[in-house]
Design a protein around this motif. Structure first.
Motif, PDB file in Angstrom:
ATOM      1  N   GLU A  20      53.933 -61.239 -14.342  1.00  0.00           N
ATOM      2  CA  GLU A  20      52.739 -61.598 -15.110  1.00  0.00           C
ATOM      3  C   GLU A  20      52.032 -60.388 -15.699  1.00  0.00           C
ATOM      4  OE1 GLU A  20      50.255 -64.065 -12.651  1.00  0.00           O
ATOM      5  OE2 GLU A  20      51.649 -65.768 -12.752  1.00  0.00           O
ATOM      6  N   GLU A  21      52.395 -59.198 -15.240  1.00  0.00           N
ATOM      7  CA  GLU A  21      51.681 -57.996 -15.696  1.00  0.00           C
ATOM      8  C   GLU A  21      52.655 -56.889 -16.082  1.00  0.00           C
ATOM      9  OE1 GLU A  21      49.465 -57.006 -12.257  1.00  0.00           O
ATOM     10  OE2 GLU A  21      48.386 -58.919 -12.252  1.00  0.00           O
ATOM     11  N   ALA A  22      52.192 -56.059 -17.020  1.00  0.00           N
ATOM     12  CA  ALA A  22      53.011 -54.925 -17.464  1.00  0.00           C
ATOM     13  C   ALA A  22      53.344 -54.005 -16.284  1.00  0.00           C
ATOM     14  CB  ALA A  22      52.270 -54.139 -18.552  1.00  0.00           C
ATOM     15  N   ALA A  23      52.391 -53.827 -15.363  1.00  0.00           N
ATOM     16  CA  ALA A  23      52.617 -52.910 -14.241  1.00  0.00           C
ATOM     17  C   ALA A  23      53.751 -53.400 -13.340  1.00  0.00           C
ATOM     18  CB  ALA A  23      51.330 -52.760 -13.428  1.00  0.00           C
ATOM     19  N   GLN A  24      53.849 -54.729 -13.177  1.00  0.00           N
ATOM     20  CA  GLN A  24      54.947 -55.283 -12.374  1.00  0.00           C
ATOM     21  C   GLN A  24      56.281 -55.012 -13.058  1.00  0.00           C
ATOM     22  OE1 GLN A  24      53.548 -59.289 -12.461  1.00  0.00           O
ATOM     23  NE2 GLN A  24      52.395 -59.134 -10.545  1.00  0.00           N
ATOM     24  N   LEU A  25      56.286 -55.205 -14.378  1.00  0.00           N
ATOM     25  CA  LEU A  25      57.511 -54.973 -15.149  1.00  0.00           C
ATOM     26  C   LEU A  25      57.952 -53.520 -15.009  1.00  0.00           C
ATOM     27  CD1 LEU A  25      59.381 -56.560 -17.058  1.00  0.00           C
ATOM     28  CD2 LEU A  25      58.058 -55.613 -18.961  1.00  0.00           C
ATOM     29  N   GLU A  26      56.989 -52.595 -15.107  1.00  0.00           N
ATOM     30  CA  GLU A  26      57.329 -51.173 -15.002  1.00  0.00           C
ATOM     31  C   GLU A  26      57.860 -50.834 -13.616  1.00  0.00           C
ATOM     32  OE1 GLU A  26      58.022 -49.366 -17.407  1.00  0.00           O
ATOM     33  OE2 GLU A  26      57.284 -51.064 -18.569  1.00  0.00           O
ATOM     34  N   TRP A  27      57.226 -51.405 -12.591  1.00  0.00           N
ATOM     35  CA  TRP A  27      57.698 -51.167 -11.221  1.00  0.00           C
ATOM     36  C   TRP A  27      59.149 -51.629 -11.087  1.00  0.00           C
ATOM     37  CZ3 TRP A  27      60.058 -53.148  -7.061  1.00  0.00           C
ATOM     38  CH2 TRP A  27      59.906 -52.487  -5.831  1.00  0.00           C
ATOM     39  N   LEU A  28      59.416 -52.835 -11.571  1.00  0.00           N
ATOM     40  CA  LEU A  28      60.761 -53.412 -11.425  1.00  0.00           C
ATOM     41  C   LEU A  28      61.792 -52.574 -12.172  1.00  0.00           C
ATOM     42  CD1 LEU A  28      59.608 -57.097 -11.839  1.00  0.00           C
ATOM     43  CD2 LEU A  28      60.758 -56.185  -9.798  1.00  0.00           C
ATOM     44  N   ARG A  29      61.414 -52.145 -13.392  1.00  0.00           N
ATOM     45  CA  ARG A  29      62.323 -51.316 -14.179  1.00  0.00           C
ATOM     46  C   ARG A  29      62.604 -50.002 -13.452  1.00  0.00           C
ATOM     47  NH1 ARG A  29      62.118 -52.099 -19.970  1.00  0.00           N
ATOM     48  NH2 ARG A  29      59.883 -52.379 -19.812  1.00  0.00           N
ATOM     49  N   ALA A  30      61.529 -49.399 -12.923  1.00  0.00           N
ATOM     50  CA  ALA A  30      61.665 -48.108 -12.245  1.00  0.00           C
ATOM     51  C   ALA A  30      62.518 -48.224 -10.976  1.00  0.00           C
ATOM     52  CB  ALA A  30      60.287 -47.550 -11.905  1.00  0.00           C
ATOM     53  N   HIS A  31      62.545 -49.439 -10.380  1.00  0.00           N
ATOM     54  CA  HIS A  31      63.286 -49.602  -9.135  1.00  0.00           C
ATOM     55  C   HIS A  31      64.645 -50.257  -9.342  1.00  0.00           C
ATOM     56  CE1 HIS A  31      59.341 -48.541  -7.592  1.00  0.00           C
ATOM     57  NE2 HIS A  31      59.966 -48.154  -6.497  1.00  0.00           N
ATOM     58  N   GLY A  32      65.092 -50.315 -10.577  1.00  0.00           N
ATOM     59  CA  GLY A  32      66.478 -50.712 -10.833  1.00  0.00           C
ATOM     60  C   GLY A  32      66.746 -52.199 -10.942  1.00  0.00           C
ATOM     61  N   CYS A  33      65.669 -52.992 -11.008  1.00  0.00           N
ATOM     62  CA  CYS A  33      65.871 -54.435 -11.209  1.00  0.00           C
ATOM     63  C   CYS A  33      66.520 -54.649 -12.581  1.00  0.00           C
ATOM     64  CB  CYS A  33      64.524 -55.135 -11.129  1.00  0.00           C
ATOM     65  SG  CYS A  33      64.633 -56.920 -11.307  1.00  0.00           S
ATOM     66  N   ASP A  34      67.430 -55.620 -12.685  1.00  0.00           N
ATOM     67  CA  ASP A  34      68.212 -55.772 -13.918  1.00  0.00           C
ATOM     68  C   ASP A  34      67.528 -56.611 -14.985  1.00  0.00           C
ATOM     69  OD1 ASP A  34      70.821 -54.510 -12.970  1.00  0.00           O
ATOM     70  OD2 ASP A  34      70.378 -55.953 -11.385  1.00  0.00           O
ATOM     71  N   GLN A  35      66.926 -57.739 -14.556  1.00  0.00           N
ATOM     72  CA  GLN A  35      66.355 -58.672 -15.526  1.00  0.00           C
ATOM     73  C   GLN A  35      65.052 -59.241 -14.992  1.00  0.00           C
ATOM     74  OE1 GLN A  35      69.360 -61.682 -16.367  1.00  0.00           O
ATOM     75  NE2 GLN A  35      70.961 -60.137 -16.647  1.00  0.00           N
ATOM     76  N   ALA A  36      64.232 -59.775 -15.896  1.00  0.00           N
ATOM     77  CA  ALA A  36      62.953 -60.342 -15.455  1.00  0.00           C
ATOM     78  C   ALA A  36      62.535 -61.483 -16.361  1.00  0.00           C
ATOM     79  CB  ALA A  36      61.872 -59.264 -15.441  1.00  0.00           C
ATOM     80  N   GLN A  37      61.749 -62.388 -15.787  1.00  0.00           N
ATOM     81  CA  GLN A  37      61.128 -63.465 -16.550  1.00  0.00           C
ATOM     82  C   GLN A  37      59.717 -63.652 -16.015  1.00  0.00           C
ATOM     83  OE1 GLN A  37      63.840 -66.594 -14.265  1.00  0.00           O
ATOM     84  NE2 GLN A  37      62.454 -67.726 -15.633  1.00  0.00           N
ATOM     85  N   GLY A  38      58.842 -64.180 -16.826  1.00  0.00           N
ATOM     86  CA  GLY A  38      57.474 -64.402 -16.373  1.00  0.00           C
ATOM     87  C   GLY A  38      56.548 -64.495 -17.563  1.00  0.00           C
ATOM     88  N   TYR A  39      55.322 -64.911 -17.300  1.00  0.00           N
ATOM     89  CA  TYR A  39      54.357 -65.144 -18.377  1.00  0.00           C
ATOM     90  C   TYR A  39      54.149 -63.887 -19.215  1.00  0.00           C
ATOM     91  CZ  TYR A  39      53.202 -69.487 -15.901  1.00  0.00           C
ATOM     92  OH  TYR A  39      53.254 -70.710 -15.293  1.00  0.00           O
ATOM     93  N   HIS A  40      54.258 -62.700 -18.589  1.00  0.00           N
ATOM     94  CA  HIS A  40      54.072 -61.464 -19.349  1.00  0.00           C
ATOM     95  C   HIS A  40      55.130 -61.318 -20.452  1.00  0.00           C
ATOM     96  CE1 HIS A  40      53.165 -57.335 -20.329  1.00  0.00           C
ATOM     97  NE2 HIS A  40      54.401 -56.977 -20.043  1.00  0.00           N
ATOM     98  N   LEU A  41      56.313 -61.840 -20.189  1.00  0.00           N
ATOM     99  CA  LEU A  41      57.413 -61.726 -21.155  1.00  0.00           C
ATOM    100  C   LEU A  41      57.510 -62.954 -22.050  1.00  0.00           C
ATOM    101  CD1 LEU A  41      59.867 -60.237 -18.558  1.00  0.00           C
ATOM    102  CD2 LEU A  41      59.154 -59.067 -20.636  1.00  0.00           C
ATOM    103  N   GLY A  42      57.077 -64.084 -21.548  1.00  0.00           N
ATOM    104  CA  GLY A  42      57.138 -65.307 -22.333  1.00  0.00           C
ATOM    105  C   GLY A  42      57.008 -66.527 -21.446  1.00  0.00           C
ATOM    106  N   ARG A  43      56.157 -67.459 -21.858  1.00  0.00           N
ATOM    107  CA  ARG A  43      56.009 -68.710 -21.108  1.00  0.00           C
ATOM    108  C   ARG A  43      57.141 -69.658 -21.475  1.00  0.00           C
ATOM    109  NH1 ARG A  43      50.827 -70.087 -18.697  1.00  0.00           N
ATOM    110  NH2 ARG A  43      49.640 -68.161 -18.708  1.00  0.00           N
TER     111      ARG A  43
END
Ligand code: C2E
Ligand code: CA
Ligand code: CA
Ligand code: CA
Length: 279
Positions: free
Chosen positions: A239-262
């Motif tokens: 839901e937040e840019a900070a979560q996305l950055e954390w996930l990217r920095a920790h090697g998560c491959d893909q993401a979904q959520g309101y921050h990216l698109g409902r």
């Protein structure tokens, strides 16, 4: 003593009878909704974190009301599962998802996969390689374009049957994801045995990943575990840019959520994919 034993029994049975009849009424409404075509699929993009491209879209069931509003599946899926209605509804979801993929192909986005949620009841009752093969043929759907999202409950009742079926389906070429991982009866034993492609981290863990050391520890561990098993990791509920950055920095491959698109109706999805803005 007599009072303590009798009174509650009377109250419970009245309340239970009422509940049972309202559930029956609800099941009748759901069956009608299915027959009248009141169900719709909405689609939520799942983005690759290394370049922002859309890897897949998750199909999410919606019940359209006469006034144009929608009822969330959280409110009716459990009843569909108990009543068995999830079998015909789930079959419709697969058909509709395949039709939508044909439209993605038309706009040049055929490499975007469709992820479909499959209930344990539906998986056991209705999933077989023949039916899936016919679905692929009817819609000229390339097998790898279909991802099935399964929860741990698929494995609880008949783990051996489930494993055999999963292998067969995967041999047909489709991808399998384990959904809501970590929220159910997670077991390392089945993670070792099952043919899987993706592990989806439940949004309960993603929500506090930037603020809570324990959530962060769990996400780090799930990413390492999944990667160790050769699975791609998808984080839900970003839901937040900070979560996305954390996930990217920790090697998560893909993401979904309101921050990216409902989740959105098909027309909005097509417009968005055609436009192709990268978050
Ligand atoms: P799920 O598979 O875990 O799907 C993700 C849910 O999280 C969806 O709720 C989605 O709208 C919601 N979501 C996505 N991003 C965010 C976010 O950033 N924040 C928050 N708070 N929520 C987010 P939805 O659409 O209400 O679906 C609820 C559940 O109903 C799904 O959970 C899935 O278990 C089930 N479901 C949905 N469609 C189907 C279907 O076609 N068949 C079956 N068997 N189950 C379905
Ligand atoms: Ca899902
Ligand atoms: Ca999920
Ligand atoms: Ca969930």
């Amino acid at each position: 003593h007599a009072r303590r034993e009798n009174l509650p029994v009377v109250q419970y049975s009245a309340a239970m009878a009422e509940q049972a009849s309202s559930r029956l009424a609800m099941v009748r409404q759901l069956r009608q909704a299915h027959e009248r075509g009141e169900f719709e699929l909405h689609f939520q993009p799942i983005h690759r974190l290394h370049d922002g491209s859309v890897a897949a879209v998750e199909a999410l069931l919606r019940w359209r009301q006469a006034d144009g509003s929608y009822i969330s599946p959280a409110q009716f899926i459990p009843l569909c599962e108990e009543s068995g209605l999830i079998v015909p509804i789930g079959a419709w979801v697969l058909e509709e998802a395949a039709r939508v993929h044909a439209r993605l192909v038309e706009i040049g986005c055929g490499d975007v996969a469709i992820a479909v949620n499959v209930s344990a009841v539906q998986f056991e009752a209705d999933m077989n390689p023949g039916a899936i093969r016919r679905l692929f043929e009817r819609h000229a759907l390339p097998p790898h374009a279909l991802h099935l999202e399964l929860t741990e409950s698929v494995l609880l009742r008949h783990p051996d049957d489930a494993r055999v079926l999963m292998r067969t389906l995967r041999d047909e070429g489709l991808c399998l994801s384990i959904d809501d991982f970590g929220t159910g009866f997670s077991s390392m034993a089945y993670l070792r045995e099952l043919p899987l492609d993706h592990l989806k981290i439940d949004r309960a863990f993603v929500r506090d990943v930037t603020g809570d050391a324990r959530s962060a520890a769990i996400c780090r561990a799930l990413i390492a575990l999944g990667h160790g098993l050769g699975l791609a990791i998808i984080a839900e509920g970003v839901e937040e840019a900070a979560q996305l950055e954390w996930l990217r920095a920790h090697g998560c491959d893909q993401a979904q959520g309101y921050h990216l698109g409902r989740p959105m109706p098909i027309d909005a999805l097509l417009a968005r994919l055609a436009g192709g803005p990268v978050p």
